[in-house]
Design an enzyme around this catalytic site. Sequence first.
Site, PDB file in Angstrom:
ATOM      1  N   GLU A  88     -20.639 -29.623  -8.211  1.00  0.00           N
ATOM      2  CA  GLU A  88     -21.373 -30.768  -7.672  1.00  0.00           C
ATOM      3  C   GLU A  88     -21.764 -31.739  -8.784  1.00  0.00           C
ATOM      4  OE1 GLU A  88     -25.406 -31.450  -4.928  1.00  0.00           O
ATOM      5  OE2 GLU A  88     -25.189 -29.631  -6.146  1.00  0.00           O
ATOM      6  N   LYS A 116     -23.398 -35.134   1.961  1.00  0.00           N
ATOM      7  CA  LYS A 116     -24.242 -33.938   2.032  1.00  0.00           C
ATOM      8  C   LYS A 116     -25.279 -34.079   3.148  1.00  0.00           C
ATOM      9  CE  LYS A 116     -26.944 -31.027  -1.160  1.00  0.00           C
ATOM     10  NZ  LYS A 116     -27.314 -30.891  -2.588  1.00  0.00           N
ATOM     11  N   CYS A 168     -23.636 -27.757  -1.994  1.00  0.00           N
ATOM     12  CA  CYS A 168     -24.816 -27.037  -2.495  1.00  0.00           C
ATOM     13  C   CYS A 168     -25.741 -26.580  -1.366  1.00  0.00           C
ATOM     14  CB  CYS A 168     -25.537 -27.884  -3.538  1.00  0.00           C
ATOM     15  SG  CYS A 168     -26.608 -26.902  -4.629  1.00  0.00           S
TER      16      CYS A 168
END
Length: 289
Positions: A43, A116, A153
Amino acid sequence: MSKVTVAATQFACSWNLPANLDRAEGLVRRAAAEGANVVLLQELFATPYFCITEDPAYFTHALPYEGNPIVARFADLARELGVVLPVSFFERAGTAHFNSVAMVDADGTALGLYRKSHIPQGPGYEEKFYFSPGDSGFRVWDTAFGRIGTGICWDQWFPEAARAMALQGAEMLLYPTAIGSEPPAPGYDSQPHWEMVMRGHAAANILPVVASNRIGREEQGDRFVTFYGSSFIADQCGQLVTKAGRADETILTASFDLGAIHDLRRSWGLFRDRRPELYRTLLSLDGRA
């Protein structure tokens, strides 16, 4: 293509920004030389993890998706090497900012964008200051080496995200990551929990999972995070195939027969026997149907 070799990488980032990109490129080249068809970088690999504190100066690192030089560089690399390459970057879109991944196919085509969805907020991980919640929805892409879904993540902690991608036909899940120590609790180690959650996604959805985390200690002001690496590849039953250490720059590879995994997944009936009409509580925050 039924048989595919996937790779996870991990490395330390610094404020020598050109060096970060060069290091990432070097790892992708090495992974391709080892036979990888799909290569996962961590990331926000272009910079240190700037979310350790809240500082508006870091917004200068956000760039639009269209014409993005980082995406363009790694799209050229994907085309040269013939690999599928998800590219994590800090996106600016109008007045909004997102933590995003561009999925680049093996011919260098950027197939689309994932933003995300789940944005964490806590000491050392101040992401709500920088990123809006993603509005792309969970996405999967047909690539030269399989149908791929990716989360970023904090997304990896949510079984709903993994299942949503599996329901769209994902044949593997990729999770670029930046996670390590917790500044308020320096003795706490989330690594085993982090790994087990994603291995559960692999087992529950009968597909391989690849996680790529960064390494090294990064400091901002009076706060630091030591990233614990431990990148790994799990098979369709959730078993570890290969795993990196906590501090070493690493390339991991593993090969899978996606056709055979598809047949196994279908034979289990996990998707046949779902009862969506009973899952309405998942649409609420407080557990009420």
